[in-house]
Design a protein around this motif. Sequence first.
Motif, PDB file in Angstrom:
ATOM      1  N   ASN A 186      -1.946 -10.851   8.277  1.00 55.13           N
ATOM      2  CA  ASN A 186      -2.892  -9.772   8.507  1.00 55.13           C
ATOM      3  C   ASN A 186      -4.284 -10.173   8.011  1.00 55.13           C
ATOM      4  O   ASN A 186      -4.437 -10.625   6.873  1.00 55.13           O
ATOM      5  CB  ASN A 186      -2.447  -8.521   7.728  1.00 55.13           C
ATOM      6  CG  ASN A 186      -3.442  -7.379   7.872  1.00 55.13           C
ATOM      7  OD1 ASN A 186      -3.515  -6.746   8.918  1.00 55.13           O
ATOM      8  ND2 ASN A 186      -4.234  -7.121   6.841  1.00 55.13           N
ATOM      9  N   GLU A 187      -5.259 -10.000   8.873  1.00 59.77           N
ATOM     10  CA  GLU A 187      -6.664 -10.236   8.523  1.00 59.77           C
ATOM     11  C   GLU A 187      -6.877 -11.522   7.737  1.00 59.77           C
ATOM     12  O   GLU A 187      -7.383 -11.496   6.602  1.00 59.77           O
ATOM     13  CB  GLU A 187      -7.250  -9.034   7.776  1.00 59.77           C
ATOM     14  CG  GLU A 187      -7.298  -7.795   8.664  1.00 59.77           C
ATOM     15  CD  GLU A 187      -8.127  -6.650   8.088  1.00 59.77           C
ATOM     16  OE1 GLU A 187      -8.523  -6.711   6.902  1.00 59.77           O
ATOM     17  OE2 GLU A 187      -8.390  -5.686   8.834  1.00 59.77           O
ATOM     18  N   TYR A 191     -12.924  -0.804  12.359  1.00 58.61           N
ATOM     19  CA  TYR A 191     -13.239   0.450  11.672  1.00 58.61           C
ATOM     20  C   TYR A 191     -14.701   0.855  11.848  1.00 58.61           C
ATOM     21  O   TYR A 191     -15.020   1.999  12.059  1.00 58.61           O
ATOM     22  CB  TYR A 191     -12.926   0.326  10.175  1.00 58.61           C
ATOM     23  CG  TYR A 191     -11.451   0.166   9.910  1.00 58.61           C
ATOM     24  CD1 TYR A 191     -10.632   1.282   9.796  1.00 58.61           C
ATOM     25  CD2 TYR A 191     -10.864  -1.096   9.817  1.00 58.61           C
ATOM     26  CE1 TYR A 191      -9.260   1.156   9.578  1.00 58.61           C
ATOM     27  CE2 TYR A 191      -9.498  -1.231   9.599  1.00 58.61           C
ATOM     28  CZ  TYR A 191      -8.707  -0.099   9.483  1.00 58.61           C
ATOM     29  OH  TYR A 191      -7.359  -0.231   9.278  1.00 58.61           O
ATOM     30  N   GLU A 216      -5.418   2.037  -1.183  1.00 55.44           N
ATOM     31  CA  GLU A 216      -6.430   1.233  -0.496  1.00 55.44           C
ATOM     32  C   GLU A 216      -7.031   0.195  -1.438  1.00 55.44           C
ATOM     33  O   GLU A 216      -8.208   0.247  -1.792  1.00 55.44           O
ATOM     34  CB  GLU A 216      -7.507   2.135   0.127  1.00 55.44           C
ATOM     35  CG  GLU A 216      -7.085   2.737   1.467  1.00 55.44           C
ATOM     36  CD  GLU A 216      -6.837   1.680   2.554  1.00 55.44           C
ATOM     37  OE1 GLU A 216      -7.424   0.592   2.485  1.00 55.44           O
ATOM     38  OE2 GLU A 216      -6.038   1.968   3.470  1.00 55.44           O
ATOM     39  N   TRP A 217      -6.202  -0.739  -1.848  1.00 52.78           N
ATOM     40  CA  TRP A 217      -6.651  -1.914  -2.599  1.00 52.78           C
ATOM     41  C   TRP A 217      -7.581  -1.539  -3.754  1.00 52.78           C
ATOM     42  O   TRP A 217      -8.736  -1.922  -3.774  1.00 52.78           O
ATOM     43  CB  TRP A 217      -7.297  -2.933  -1.630  1.00 52.78           C
ATOM     44  CG  TRP A 217      -6.408  -3.175  -0.465  1.00 52.78           C
ATOM     45  CD1 TRP A 217      -6.617  -2.776   0.826  1.00 52.78           C
ATOM     46  CD2 TRP A 217      -5.124  -3.829  -0.479  1.00 52.78           C
ATOM     47  NE1 TRP A 217      -5.549  -3.147   1.614  1.00 52.78           N
ATOM     48  CE2 TRP A 217      -4.621  -3.794   0.835  1.00 52.78           C
ATOM     49  CE3 TRP A 217      -4.354  -4.437  -1.483  1.00 52.78           C
ATOM     50  CZ2 TRP A 217      -3.388  -4.339   1.175  1.00 52.78           C
ATOM     51  CZ3 TRP A 217      -3.119  -4.980  -1.135  1.00 52.78           C
ATOM     52  CH2 TRP A 217      -2.661  -4.922   0.173  1.00 52.78           C
ATOM     53  N   HIS A 225       0.591  -9.452   4.327  1.00 50.66           N
ATOM     54  CA  HIS A 225      -0.497  -8.468   4.385  1.00 50.66           C
ATOM     55  C   HIS A 225      -1.201  -8.439   3.024  1.00 50.66           C
ATOM     56  O   HIS A 225      -0.901  -7.620   2.172  1.00 50.66           O
ATOM     57  CB  HIS A 225       0.037  -7.090   4.774  1.00 50.66           C
ATOM     58  CG  HIS A 225      -1.043  -6.128   5.191  1.00 50.66           C
ATOM     59  ND1 HIS A 225      -1.035  -5.449   6.398  1.00 50.66           N
ATOM     60  CD2 HIS A 225      -2.175  -5.730   4.569  1.00 50.66           C
ATOM     61  CE1 HIS A 225      -2.116  -4.673   6.489  1.00 50.66           C
ATOM     62  NE2 HIS A 225      -2.819  -4.825   5.379  1.00 50.66           N
ATOM     63  N   GLN A 257      -8.243  -5.255  14.728  1.00 51.69           N
ATOM     64  CA  GLN A 257      -8.388  -4.199  13.732  1.00 51.69           C
ATOM     65  C   GLN A 257      -9.879  -3.897  13.619  1.00 51.69           C
ATOM     66  O   GLN A 257     -10.688  -4.814  13.478  1.00 51.69           O
ATOM     67  CB  GLN A 257      -7.794  -4.647  12.400  1.00 51.69           C
ATOM     68  CG  GLN A 257      -6.486  -5.417  12.645  1.00 51.69           C
ATOM     69  CD  GLN A 257      -5.478  -5.426  11.521  1.00 51.69           C
ATOM     70  OE1 GLN A 257      -4.282  -5.377  11.797  1.00 51.69           O
ATOM     71  NE2 GLN A 257      -5.914  -5.492  10.284  1.00 51.69           N
ATOM     72  N   GLN A 302       0.800  -1.225   0.000  1.00 54.57           N
ATOM     73  CA  GLN A 302       0.000   0.000   0.000  1.00 54.57           C
ATOM     74  C   GLN A 302       0.835   1.278   0.000  1.00 54.57           C
ATOM     75  O   GLN A 302       0.321   2.344  -0.312  1.00 54.57           O
ATOM     76  CB  GLN A 302      -0.957  -0.018   1.193  1.00 54.57           C
ATOM     77  CG  GLN A 302      -1.992  -1.130   1.050  1.00 54.57           C
ATOM     78  CD  GLN A 302      -2.949  -1.195   2.217  1.00 54.57           C
ATOM     79  OE1 GLN A 302      -2.690  -1.905   3.181  1.00 54.57           O
ATOM     80  NE2 GLN A 302      -4.046  -0.468   2.159  1.00 54.57           N
ATOM     81  N   TRP A 351      -4.249   3.086  11.904  1.00 56.33           N
ATOM     82  CA  TRP A 351      -4.210   2.952  10.450  1.00 56.33           C
ATOM     83  C   TRP A 351      -4.650   4.265   9.879  1.00 56.33           C
ATOM     84  O   TRP A 351      -5.778   4.634  10.047  1.00 56.33           O
ATOM     85  CB  TRP A 351      -5.135   1.821   9.951  1.00 56.33           C
ATOM     86  CG  TRP A 351      -4.961   1.658   8.474  1.00 56.33           C
ATOM     87  CD1 TRP A 351      -5.661   2.299   7.479  1.00 56.33           C
ATOM     88  CD2 TRP A 351      -3.993   0.825   7.805  1.00 56.33           C
ATOM     89  NE1 TRP A 351      -5.182   1.937   6.256  1.00 56.33           N
ATOM     90  CE2 TRP A 351      -4.166   1.043   6.425  1.00 56.33           C
ATOM     91  CE3 TRP A 351      -2.988  -0.047   8.241  1.00 56.33           C
ATOM     92  CZ2 TRP A 351      -3.373   0.398   5.468  1.00 56.33           C
ATOM     93  CZ3 TRP A 351      -2.212  -0.679   7.298  1.00 56.33           C
ATOM     94  CH2 TRP A 351      -2.414  -0.460   5.917  1.00 56.33           C
ATOM     95  N   GLU A 387      -4.728  -2.003  13.940  1.00 60.37           N
ATOM     96  CA  GLU A 387      -5.278  -1.050  12.968  1.00 60.37           C
ATOM     97  C   GLU A 387      -6.570  -0.482  13.519  1.00 60.37           C
ATOM     98  O   GLU A 387      -7.411  -1.214  14.048  1.00 60.37           O
ATOM     99  CB  GLU A 387      -5.607  -1.724  11.621  1.00 60.37           C
ATOM    100  CG  GLU A 387      -4.411  -2.134  10.810  1.00 60.37           C
ATOM    101  CD  GLU A 387      -4.810  -2.694   9.440  1.00 60.37           C
ATOM    102  OE1 GLU A 387      -5.930  -2.422   8.965  1.00 60.37           O
ATOM    103  OE2 GLU A 387      -3.989  -3.418   8.870  1.00 60.37           O
ATOM    104  N   PHE A 444      -6.536   7.564   4.688  1.00 60.31           N
ATOM    105  CA  PHE A 444      -6.503   7.145   6.098  1.00 60.31           C
ATOM    106  C   PHE A 444      -5.293   7.724   6.834  1.00 60.31           C
ATOM    107  O   PHE A 444      -5.105   7.436   8.005  1.00 60.31           O
ATOM    108  CB  PHE A 444      -6.367   5.614   6.180  1.00 60.31           C
ATOM    109  CG  PHE A 444      -7.637   4.822   6.006  1.00 60.31           C
ATOM    110  CD1 PHE A 444      -8.429   4.505   7.112  1.00 60.31           C
ATOM    111  CD2 PHE A 444      -8.038   4.362   4.758  1.00 60.31           C
ATOM    112  CE1 PHE A 444      -9.581   3.738   6.968  1.00 60.31           C
ATOM    113  CE2 PHE A 444      -9.194   3.595   4.604  1.00 60.31           C
ATOM    114  CZ  PHE A 444      -9.965   3.282   5.718  1.00 60.31           C
TER     115      PHE A 444
HETATM  116  C1  FCB Z   1      -7.829  -3.362   6.554  1.00 53.76           C
HETATM  117  C2  FCB Z   1      -6.523  -3.711   5.893  1.00 53.76           C
HETATM  118  C3  FCB Z   1      -5.657  -2.535   5.577  1.00 53.76           C
HETATM  119  C4  FCB Z   1      -6.460  -1.328   5.134  1.00 53.76           C
HETATM  120  C5  FCB Z   1      -7.592  -1.049   6.089  1.00 53.76           C
HETATM  121  C6  FCB Z   1      -8.421   0.156   5.724  1.00 53.76           C
HETATM  122  O1  FCB Z   1      -8.765  -4.307   6.170  1.00 53.76           O
HETATM  123  O2  FCB Z   1      -5.780  -4.587   6.705  1.00 53.76           O
HETATM  124  O3  FCB Z   1      -4.717  -2.939   4.626  1.00 53.76           O
HETATM  125  O4  FCB Z   1      -6.881  -1.481   3.836  1.00 53.76           O
HETATM  126  O5  FCB Z   1      -8.417  -2.160   6.178  1.00 53.76           O
END
Ligand code: FCB
Length: 387
Positions: A157-158, A253, A348-349, A114, A251, A17, A341, A303, A356
Amino acid sequence: MTFPNGFLWGASTAAHQVEGNNVSSDWWLREHGHAPSPSPIESPSGDAADSYHRYPEDMRMLADAGLTSYRFSIEWARIEPEKGCVSLAQLDHYRRMVDTARDLGLTPMVTLHHFTNPAWFAREVGWHSPRAVDLFGRFTETALPVLTDVELVCTINEPNMVAIMANSEERDAFLSGGLPSGHPVVTENLIGAHRVSSSILRSAGKQAGWSVATQAYQAEPGFEGAAAEHGRSREDVFLDAAAGDDWIGIQAYTRTKIGADGPVPIPAGAERTLTGWEYYPGALEFGIRRSWERNGVPVYVTENGIATADDARRIDYTAGALEGVERALADGIDVRGYLHWSALDNYEWGSFRPTFGLIGWDPETFERSPKPSLAWLGGVARRNALR
Ligand code: FCB
């Protein structure tokens, strides 16, 4: 209240990223139409934030602000661009990142995986194959020279998002809002890979954990059973697999309410962030408590943050989330750090639009500009207290 002594205050990034030109990874292939993508790609990652070259400056900004930790990932696709072909120069690169962090007084937290995979791995193996487990173990061993004097290592990660994305047959559901369930075989292989990797790391004296995406699944009255079922393959399996680990990364959000038809649409009047997610700082406390109830493992917030062009909202959001951390600590939950984060605006993918970062940068010159939220979080770190 003050936070516990030694509480880590930091910010997180992921290699793909921020680094730029991660050309041997499966994501790069997707971005250029050479491989199918689970989500629409608005723009390729390109140079990203050029943090591959500018990491010393990025880390220095965090340290100067008062932060004490930096979480970053090392890129398997750079270290092993073809199967069995290991780049010593790339290992050296990541080793220099660790040294730079240490020199600046930042405790490094290093993530091994990641989201991105080497293109050869995606093409020839993939997480659907049990061979992924050994290959990830082998990569962990390869990465050990980078990790000398790194204590905190995040294996994957995740993993829950990796398993969810693998359920490509439910891709349409994903695009229309609700997350598909986790792919069972991929889930099993990810857990296996985490176990193998963790035991290698532990033997080398590291503290190993993985970081789980928590969605604060909240039941509408009467739908508690549905909410529990919804969270099972998407979250709980991964929280449960952390039992016995040295730590877990949480993590968070936003939240997802669950009603009669599954996820309930966000109400029209609710504040949304640039990702379209509901503004909900309470998500972090919810995720921490859920994890603690299920596995009792010490928590690092790896995050938490918000995509916004209005930096004052970032500060409000983060303060709200940290109030939740204070309540969790007051209840005796072992929370050991908060890593925001993200350090930088980033890729962002699929898009650079959701910003962010605590630090912005000029897309032409890459010149960094710290936002007020960086100084604000640095102040929290220096006081070791929210106020
Ligand atoms: C999470 C990811 C990170 C980023 C945030 C917003 O799912 O781990 O890479 O994209 O969301």
